[in-house]
Design a protein around this motif. Structure first.
Motif, mmCIF file in Angstrom:
data_model
loop_
_atom_site.group_PDB
_atom_site.id
_atom_site.type_symbol
_atom_site.label_atom_id
_atom_site.label_comp_id
_atom_site.label_asym_id
_atom_site.label_seq_id
_atom_site.Cartn_x
_atom_site.Cartn_y
_atom_site.Cartn_z
ATOM 1 N N PHE A 83 44.399 9.582 30.179
ATOM 2 C CA PHE A 83 45.412 8.977 31.036
ATOM 3 C C PHE A 83 46.484 10.029 31.300
ATOM 4 N N ARG A 84 46.810 10.266 32.561
ATOM 5 C CA ARG A 84 47.847 11.238 32.905
ATOM 6 C C ARG A 84 48.740 10.697 34.009
ATOM 7 N N VAL A 85 49.952 11.226 34.061
ATOM 8 C CA VAL A 85 50.930 10.842 35.079
ATOM 9 C C VAL A 85 50.791 11.756 36.290
ATOM 10 N N PHE A 142 48.980 15.978 40.106
ATOM 11 C CA PHE A 142 49.105 15.970 38.652
ATOM 12 C C PHE A 142 49.696 17.271 38.122
ATOM 13 N N GLY A 143 50.375 18.015 38.974
ATOM 14 C CA GLY A 143 51.028 19.248 38.547
ATOM 15 C C GLY A 143 50.127 20.447 38.715
ATOM 16 N N PRO A 144 50.698 21.666 38.515
ATOM 17 C CA PRO A 144 49.970 22.899 38.799
ATOM 18 C C PRO A 144 48.728 23.115 37.941
ATOM 19 N N ALA A 145 48.703 22.633 36.723
ATOM 20 C CA ALA A 145 47.532 22.870 35.858
ATOM 21 C C ALA A 145 46.319 22.044 36.282
ATOM 22 N N ARG A 168 55.889 7.815 44.425
ATOM 23 C CA ARG A 168 55.843 7.026 43.183
ATOM 24 C C ARG A 168 55.013 7.729 42.117
ATOM 25 N N LEU A 169 55.470 7.610 40.873
ATOM 26 C CA LEU A 169 54.662 8.056 39.738
ATOM 27 C C LEU A 169 53.648 6.969 39.412
ATOM 28 N N VAL A 170 52.444 7.383 38.998
ATOM 29 C CA VAL A 170 51.391 6.450 38.598
ATOM 30 C C VAL A 170 50.695 6.994 37.361
ATOM 31 N N VAL A 177 58.761 11.587 34.131
ATOM 32 C CA VAL A 177 58.071 12.447 33.149
ATOM 33 C C VAL A 177 57.370 13.545 33.930
ATOM 34 N N PRO A 178 57.115 14.692 33.312
ATOM 35 C CA PRO A 178 56.472 15.791 34.032
ATOM 36 C C PRO A 178 55.074 15.411 34.521
ATOM 37 N N LEU A 179 54.737 15.866 35.718
ATOM 38 C CA LEU A 179 53.410 15.621 36.258
ATOM 39 C C LEU A 179 52.355 16.189 35.326
ATOM 40 N N GLY A 180 51.287 15.439 35.137
ATOM 41 C CA GLY A 180 50.200 15.869 34.284
ATOM 42 C C GLY A 180 50.352 15.456 32.831
ATOM 43 N N THR A 181 51.502 14.872 32.453
ATOM 44 C CA THR A 181 51.713 14.461 31.074
ATOM 45 C C THR A 181 50.646 13.455 30.669
ATOM 46 N N ARG A 182 50.094 13.655 29.487
ATOM 47 C CA ARG A 182 49.030 12.786 28.980
ATOM 48 C C ARG A 182 49.606 11.660 28.131
#
Length: 119
Positions: free
Chosen positions: A21-23, A46-49, A71-73, A112-117
């Motif tokens: 699950f990631r943001v 989901f961010g650069p990574a 929106r964040l999901v 929260v930062p994009l890609g956070t698990r």
């Protein structure tokens, strides 16, 4: 102690840890007329990574495309890609059915930062 919760069997912690699950942040949302059920085609960053992934989301009852952008999901990233009409869905955006059966997005309570698990 019951061996199930809400009608499903219990799982081990190691099973839960397998689900990624990631943001992400929706950067584009458009009508998806080719889908069998009413849906939008989303692009989620989901961010650069990880980068941007496509998803089909059946959230048309509660949201308009312009309300989704920004929106964040919370999404599952480690399911295999799934062909939905002419589009290959690359992640599963999560949500819950409300009392009327409409899908409400599962979202973080704050930035929260994009890609956070999810842990």
């Amino acid at each position: 102690m019951s061996s199930s919760v809400g009608g499903t069997g219990l799982i081990a912690w190691s099973d839960f840890e397998k689900v990624e699950f990631r943001v992400g942040r929706i950067i584009a949302a458009s009508e998806f007329p080719e889908a069998r059920k009413p849906a939008y085609l989303l692009q989620v960053d989901f961010g650069p990574a990880i980068g941007v992934r496509k998803s089909s989301a059946q959230v048309t009852a509660l949201y308009r495309p312009e309300q989704l952008v920004g929106r964040l999901v919370v999404a599952v990233l480690n399911f295999p890609p799934k062909q939905i009409g002419p589009v290959m869905s690359e992640c599963l955006v999560t949500g819950f059915h409300d009392a009327e059966g409409r899908v409400a997005l599962c979202v973080p309570d704050g930035e929260v930062p994009l890609g956070t698990r999810l842990l």
